[in-house]
Design a protein around this motif. Structure first.
Motif, mmCIF file in Angstrom:
data_model
loop_
_atom_site.group_PDB
_atom_site.id
_atom_site.type_symbol
_atom_site.label_atom_id
_atom_site.label_comp_id
_atom_site.label_asym_id
_atom_site.label_seq_id
_atom_site.Cartn_x
_atom_site.Cartn_y
_atom_site.Cartn_z
ATOM 1 N N ARG A 221 47.665 19.454 39.802
ATOM 2 C CA ARG A 221 47.035 18.306 40.059
ATOM 3 C C ARG A 221 45.780 18.165 41.029
ATOM 4 O O ARG A 221 44.555 16.957 40.416
ATOM 5 C CB ARG A 221 47.466 17.339 40.060
ATOM 6 N N GLU B 263 49.281 6.798 44.828
ATOM 7 C CA GLU B 263 48.069 7.003 43.865
ATOM 8 C C GLU B 263 47.548 6.033 43.194
ATOM 9 O O GLU B 263 46.316 5.309 43.541
ATOM 10 C CB GLU B 263 47.488 8.058 43.410
ATOM 11 N N GLN C 285 52.335 9.823 42.199
ATOM 12 C CA GLN C 285 51.382 9.472 41.985
ATOM 13 C C GLN C 285 51.274 7.688 41.405
ATOM 14 O O GLN C 285 50.309 7.239 41.603
ATOM 15 C CB GLN C 285 51.684 9.511 39.976
#
Length: 279
Positions: free
Chosen positions: A60, A210, A207
């Protein structure tokens, strides 16, 4: 768990920018030609994977990022890995992503010290780990040094005890896995998760972190602009009391109070009353 370090004028190594870039390029097989290029955040993300395998989802990372929002994405991933490994250092994303020399050089100095305190050696092919992606715009002129070899002797005493029975990467995996909540909740059966499942849980955890940071940033931005609009509303309201400026003031108020389909002004939100319909 990571060993935290702190910068002081006494303990800082007086390495030049050329030496620092050579250290980065030597370890990551990159081609950074300027300190400012590290403001993309990609190099630090891979260093974290080098120190604590699995702490960063390398797929990512935007290695060849050219846009500021991509830099911010990389630093959000770095922040999530810092939180996962209990690293206390604050990342001033707004300053670093502007790619100014002094801000990035100071952070690199701290990170070099952090790296030396946590590095345990071991084989790591940085170029292969990131799928052959290029990092840095220095080309053949970029300074290149040898890989770090003395970092294993500098960590604090607890680190060798954790890593001595097995190879360092395996030891670091063990250390990195203990703080995460999802792993500890499923440890009653003997080895209930495969490596793939564990990696997926780590990726989902990052995730979520984030997204939390993104939401916090959006909320701060919303509050900032709401405050600006509220100030404008008050000023326009004062002009509306004057006959000479009343028409213009009313047009501005109409723009401020305009709505879209599916959206209605709430009666009251966060203790703030709805704006008056007219002055």
């Amino acid at each position: 768990m990571a060993v935290n370090v702190y910068n002081t004028s006494v303990t800082n190594e007086n390495l030049s920018r050329h030496e620092m870039l050579a250290w980065v390029n030597g370890n990551l097989q990159s081609q950074f030609g300027k300190i400012e290029e590290l403001g993309t955040g990609a190099a630090y993300c891979q260093f974290m994977d080098m120190l604590f395998p699995g702490s960063v989802p390398l797929k990512r990372i935007k290695y060849n990022s050219k846009l500021e929002h991509e830099y911010i994405t990389n630093f959000k991933i770095l922040q999530a890995s810092f939180k996962k490994m209990n690293v206390d250092q604050i990342i001033e994303v707004d300053k670093l992503t502007k790619q100014k020399f002094q801000d990035n050089f100071e952070f690199l100095q701290w990170f070099k010290k952090f790296f030396d305190a946590n590095y345990q050696g071991g084989d790591y092919d940085a170029f292969e780990a990131r799928g052959g992606a290029q990092m840095g715009n220095g080309g053949a002129r970029a300074p290149v040094g040898s890989r770090s070899a003395g970092g294993a002797a500098r960590p604090s005493p607890p680190k060798p005890q954790n890593g001595s029975p097995v190879k360092p990467p395996s030891a670091r995996n063990g250390v990195a896995s203990r703080p995460t909540g999802p792993k500890t909740s499923t440890r009653s059966p003997q080895k209930p998760l495969s490596n793939g499942s564990t990696a997926q849980i780590d990726d989902l955890t990052l995730q979520v972190e984030e997204m939390r940071l993104t939401v916090e940033g959006l909320e701060r931005e919303r509050d900032f602009y709401f405050g600006k609009l509220r100030d404008i509303e008050v000023i326009v309201g004062q002009f509306a009391e004057s006959d000479a400026d009343k028409d213009m003031a009313q047009k501005l108020l109409d723009i401020l109070y305009a709505t879209e389909d599916g959206f209605a002004i709430p009666e009251e939100e966060n203790g703030m009353p709805a704006p008056p319909e007219e002055f």
